[in-house]
Every structure is written in C-alpha cells, then in structure tokens.
Design a protein around this motif. Structure first.
Motif, PDB file in Angstrom:
ATOM      1  N   ILE A 194       5.068  -4.242  -5.882  1.00  0.00           N
ATOM      2  CA  ILE A 194       5.590  -2.995  -6.135  1.00  0.00           C
ATOM      3  C   ILE A 194       5.682  -2.366  -7.155  1.00  0.00           C
ATOM      4  CG2 ILE A 194       7.679  -1.499  -5.196  1.00  0.00           C
ATOM      5  CD1 ILE A 194       8.132  -3.787  -3.027  1.00  0.00           C
ATOM      6  N   LYS A 195       5.966  -3.365  -8.282  1.00  0.00           N
ATOM      7  CA  LYS A 195       6.122  -2.572  -9.499  1.00  0.00           C
ATOM      8  C   LYS A 195       4.840  -2.270 -10.321  1.00  0.00           C
ATOM      9  CE  LYS A 195       8.104  -3.991 -14.257  1.00  0.00           C
ATOM     10  NZ  LYS A 195       8.384  -5.051 -15.187  1.00  0.00           N
ATOM     11  N   CYS A 196       3.743  -3.055  -9.658  1.00  0.00           N
ATOM     12  CA  CYS A 196       2.401  -2.650 -10.217  1.00  0.00           C
ATOM     13  C   CYS A 196       1.817  -1.259  -9.605  1.00  0.00           C
ATOM     14  CB  CYS A 196       1.397  -3.603  -9.612  1.00  0.00           C
ATOM     15  SG  CYS A 196      -0.407  -3.282  -9.963  1.00  0.00           S
ATOM     16  N   LEU A 197       2.149  -0.858  -8.328  1.00  0.00           N
ATOM     17  CA  LEU A 197       1.800   0.463  -7.780  1.00  0.00           C
ATOM     18  C   LEU A 197       2.723   1.432  -8.506  1.00  0.00           C
ATOM     19  CD1 LEU A 197       1.534   0.243  -3.693  1.00  0.00           C
ATOM     20  CD2 LEU A 197      -0.116   0.764  -5.787  1.00  0.00           C
ATOM     21  N   SER A 198       4.022   1.074  -8.547  1.00  0.00           N
ATOM     22  CA  SER A 198       4.840   1.845  -9.248  1.00  0.00           C
ATOM     23  C   SER A 198       4.477   2.495 -10.671  1.00  0.00           C
ATOM     24  CB  SER A 198       6.373   1.608  -9.268  1.00  0.00           C
ATOM     25  OG  SER A 198       7.398   2.340  -9.932  1.00  0.00           O
ATOM     26  N   THR A 199       4.102   1.614 -11.575  1.00  0.00           N
ATOM     27  CA  THR A 199       3.663   1.740 -12.965  1.00  0.00           C
ATOM     28  C   THR A 199       2.380   2.613 -13.028  1.00  0.00           C
ATOM     29  OG1 THR A 199       4.719  -0.507 -13.697  1.00  0.00           O
ATOM     30  CG2 THR A 199       2.942   0.499 -15.166  1.00  0.00           C
ATOM     31  N   ILE A 200       1.429   2.000 -12.261  1.00  0.00           N
ATOM     32  CA  ILE A 200       0.234   2.898 -12.434  1.00  0.00           C
ATOM     33  C   ILE A 200       0.017   4.316 -11.678  1.00  0.00           C
ATOM     34  CG2 ILE A 200      -1.345   0.967 -12.221  1.00  0.00           C
ATOM     35  CD1 ILE A 200      -2.014   1.326  -9.398  1.00  0.00           C
TER      36      ILE A 200
ATOM     37  N   ALA B  54       0.884  -1.225  -0.142  1.00  0.00           N
ATOM     38  CA  ALA B  54      -0.176   0.121   0.021  1.00  0.00           C
ATOM     39  C   ALA B  54       0.968   1.254   0.012  1.00  0.00           C
ATOM     40  CB  ALA B  54      -0.799  -0.036   1.284  1.00  0.00           C
ATOM     41  N   GLN B  55       0.224   2.270  -0.551  1.00  0.00           N
ATOM     42  CA  GLN B  55       1.050   3.634  -0.549  1.00  0.00           C
ATOM     43  C   GLN B  55       1.035   3.920   0.862  1.00  0.00           C
ATOM     44  OE1 GLN B  55      -1.599   5.245  -3.848  1.00  0.00           O
ATOM     45  NE2 GLN B  55      -0.002   6.864  -3.560  1.00  0.00           N
ATOM     46  N   LYS B  56       1.954   4.826   1.320  1.00  0.00           N
ATOM     47  CA  LYS B  56       2.027   5.328   2.767  1.00  0.00           C
ATOM     48  C   LYS B  56       2.247   6.853   2.458  1.00  0.00           C
ATOM     49  CE  LYS B  56       4.398   5.277   7.285  1.00  0.00           C
ATOM     50  NZ  LYS B  56       5.013   4.466   8.125  1.00  0.00           N
ATOM     51  N   LYS B  57       1.113   7.455   2.958  1.00  0.00           N
ATOM     52  CA  LYS B  57       0.834   9.049   2.816  1.00  0.00           C
ATOM     53  C   LYS B  57       0.933   9.582   4.256  1.00  0.00           C
ATOM     54  CE  LYS B  57      -1.284   9.595  -1.781  1.00  0.00           C
ATOM     55  NZ  LYS B  57      -2.280  10.131  -2.680  1.00  0.00           N
ATOM     56  N   VAL B  58       1.615  10.349   4.355  1.00  0.00           N
ATOM     57  CA  VAL B  58       1.796  11.186   5.689  1.00  0.00           C
ATOM     58  C   VAL B  58       1.171  12.548   5.530  1.00  0.00           C
ATOM     59  CG1 VAL B  58       3.007  11.993   7.753  1.00  0.00           C
ATOM     60  CG2 VAL B  58       3.814   9.814   6.273  1.00  0.00           C
ATOM     61  N   PRO B  59       0.034  12.935   5.917  1.00  0.00           N
ATOM     62  CA  PRO B  59      -0.493  14.185   5.383  1.00  0.00           C
ATOM     63  C   PRO B  59      -0.022  15.404   6.000  1.00  0.00           C
ATOM     64  CG  PRO B  59      -2.087  12.922   6.960  1.00  0.00           C
ATOM     65  CD  PRO B  59      -1.027  11.932   6.653  1.00  0.00           C
ATOM     66  N   ASP B  60       0.669  15.316   7.189  1.00  0.00           N
ATOM     67  CA  ASP B  60       1.180  16.400   7.836  1.00  0.00           C
ATOM     68  C   ASP B  60       2.600  16.201   8.251  1.00  0.00           C
ATOM     69  OD1 ASP B  60       1.447  18.743   9.372  1.00  0.00           O
ATOM     70  OD2 ASP B  60      -0.520  18.483  10.196  1.00  0.00           O
TER      71      ASP B  60
ATOM     72  N   ALA C  56       5.347   6.636 -10.536  1.00  0.00           N
ATOM     73  CA  ALA C  56       6.349   7.200  -9.640  1.00  0.00           C
ATOM     74  C   ALA C  56       7.291   6.171  -9.142  1.00  0.00           C
ATOM     75  CB  ALA C  56       5.503   7.634  -8.301  1.00  0.00           C
ATOM     76  N   ASP C  57       8.555   6.698  -8.582  1.00  0.00           N
ATOM     77  CA  ASP C  57       9.585   5.601  -8.158  1.00  0.00           C
ATOM     78  C   ASP C  57       9.393   5.876  -6.694  1.00  0.00           C
ATOM     79  OD1 ASP C  57      10.601   4.913 -10.420  1.00  0.00           O
ATOM     80  OD2 ASP C  57      11.974   6.805 -10.601  1.00  0.00           O
ATOM     81  N   PHE C  58       9.453   4.973  -5.939  1.00  0.00           N
ATOM     82  CA  PHE C  58       9.113   5.054  -4.467  1.00  0.00           C
ATOM     83  C   PHE C  58      10.522   5.042  -3.638  1.00  0.00           C
ATOM     84  CE2 PHE C  58       5.203   2.538  -5.717  1.00  0.00           C
ATOM     85  CZ  PHE C  58       4.552   3.569  -5.307  1.00  0.00           C
ATOM     86  N   LYS C  59      10.342   5.756  -2.577  1.00  0.00           N
ATOM     87  CA  LYS C  59      11.548   5.535  -1.427  1.00  0.00           C
ATOM     88  C   LYS C  59      10.659   4.603  -0.433  1.00  0.00           C
ATOM     89  CE  LYS C  59      11.543  10.102  -0.159  1.00  0.00           C
ATOM     90  NZ  LYS C  59      10.664  10.756  -0.940  1.00  0.00           N
ATOM     91  N   PRO C  60      11.751   3.973   0.308  1.00  0.00           N
ATOM     92  CA  PRO C  60      11.096   3.062   1.219  1.00  0.00           C
ATOM     93  C   PRO C  60      10.036   3.422   2.260  1.00  0.00           C
ATOM     94  CG  PRO C  60      13.730   2.895   1.241  1.00  0.00           C
ATOM     95  CD  PRO C  60      13.187   4.058   0.442  1.00  0.00           C
ATOM     96  N   SER C  61      10.154   4.830   2.393  1.00  0.00           N
ATOM     97  CA  SER C  61       9.145   5.379   3.389  1.00  0.00           C
ATOM     98  C   SER C  61       7.819   5.947   2.691  1.00  0.00           C
ATOM     99  CB  SER C  61       9.619   6.736   3.981  1.00  0.00           C
ATOM    100  OG  SER C  61       9.955   7.454   3.090  1.00  0.00           O
TER     101      SER C  61
END
Length: 228
Positions: free
Chosen positions: A199-205, A52-58, A208-213
């Motif tokens: 991970i490739k699926c998330l990255s492709t759709i 899953a994506q990890k979004k820190v809103p603040d 974006a290239d992900f950082k570990p965080s």
C-alpha cells in the motif's frame, strides 16, 4: 517506404519491421497503461499480497461491481491491469483452464502452471493474423503447498516469470524502483509488513493518501491459503 520507420509495419501483427520489432504487440503494452491504473504485488515470508487502485469512472456506477481482482480457483487469484473487457475475457479463459486441470488431474492447478498456460495462449495471439493480442497484463498470486507463496506475472507478448515483487501499469517504473530499494534491505516480510509495503508503494508513487474505497487488496497466507 523508408527503412527504420514503423510506416506500414504496424498494419499486420505477423510482420516484423526491419529492426525486428512487432509494433502491434508493442501497442498492446501501451494499451495496458491506457486504464491509468497501477497494480503492485509482493511475496512475503508466508503470504502473497496484491494491491490495485480502484477507479470508478462514473458516479452512476455501482462501485461494488467495479474490480480488478478476480478469483480463479479456491486458492489462486489475480489482479488485472489494462482494458477491462480484455481482462475479463482472459480471466474467463484462466478459470476454464484451471477447471480443466482439476477435472483431469484431481487437484488444483499450481500458480506457475496456470500462468504458463495463460502466457502460452497470449503468445499464440501474437503469431496469428486472425487474432489480436489482449491489451491487459495479469499478476497471479497463490499459495503453493510445496513452494509457499507465489507471485507470477504475464504480459500481452506471452512472457511470464515468477517475482519477489512486481508492478504493472502507468507508474510501473517508479513502483519497481521503490520495491527494489525495499527488497535490498529486507526480504522475509511478515504478513503485516507485506501489506503495508504494497500500500505504501502505491501511495508513494501516486503521491496520494488513499481512502479504503480507493484501493483493492487481495491476499493469500500460510494460515489461510484461500484467495480473498
């Protein structure tokens, strides 16, 4: 009130529109996408992986306390997509149901039975005017002693099903078509291939290239069936 429009038919959850639709339940599905997060889960030959994506809103938030992955029992866990407060409420209920099952039968609840129970609870929310459907979708992963790795998904309407690979969230359509193409070529993936594909699926759709965080990964394997 003209027929064929949603006017007036979306005020109550228990009323069908003339086309046979429950608008409040459809709005709950839209609420799942409001978080802007996409989650993917894949079943390999001897493992199940959820990403899953990890979004820190603040920036002031402690990033360690923001998560979409939840452990339900020792071997079962889930990734939640949608409204965070609703997600936590459903996770708490799932943990309670799993604990009751273990107390009653003396062994850990199988993934499919836990998913069925959660789906039954969600379905009751769609037929009772005193409740509202929860605006979240749950993907459960776990390792079953008899059936091997399992991936199940349940939605606000109370529908549930087992999957070889699935996704939930804003980019669900794109993710599903990506996974379908991958599954056409090969299905019995190794642990490394399963994690890489998710991970490739998330990255492709998301282009974006992900950082570990930026992402969270949860796995269960045959060698170590514990959810982690």
């Amino acid at each position: 009130m003209s027929r064929g429009t949603s006017a007036g038919f979306d005020h109550y959850i228990t009323i069908f529109s003339p086309e046979g639709r429950l608008y409040q339940v459809e709005y709950a599905f839209k609420a799942v996408n409001q978080s802007g997060v996409t989650s993917v889960a894949i079943r390999g030959a001897d493992c199940a992986v959820a990403v899953a994506q990890k979004k820190v809103p603040d920036k002031l938030l402690d990033a360690d306390t923001v998560t979409h992955m939840y452990q339900l029992t020792e071997n079962n866990g889930c990734v939640m997509t949608g409204l965070v407060a609703d997600s936590r409420s459903l996770v708490q209920r799932a943990r309670s149901e799993a604990a009751q099952w273990k107390y009653k039968y003396g062994y850990e609840v199988p993934v499919d039975m836990l998913c069925r129970r959660i789906a039954d609870i969600s379905q009751v929310y769609t037929q009772n005017a005193s409740m509202r459907p929860l605006g979240c979708s749950m993907i459960l992963i776990g390792y079953d002693e008899e059936k091997g790795p399992q991936v199940f998904k349940t939605d606000p309407a109370g529908y549930f099903c087992g999957y070889k690979a699935t996704s939930v969230g804003v980019k669900q359509t794109e993710a599903n078509s990506f996974l379908e193409k991958k599954l056409k070529k090969k299905q019995d993936w190794s642990y490394e291939q399963t994690v890489e594909t998710a991970i490739k699926c998330l990255s492709t759709i998301l282009s974006a290239d992900f950082k570990p965080s930026d992402i969270e990964v949860a796995v269960v394997t045959k060698e170590n069936p514990k959810f982690r």
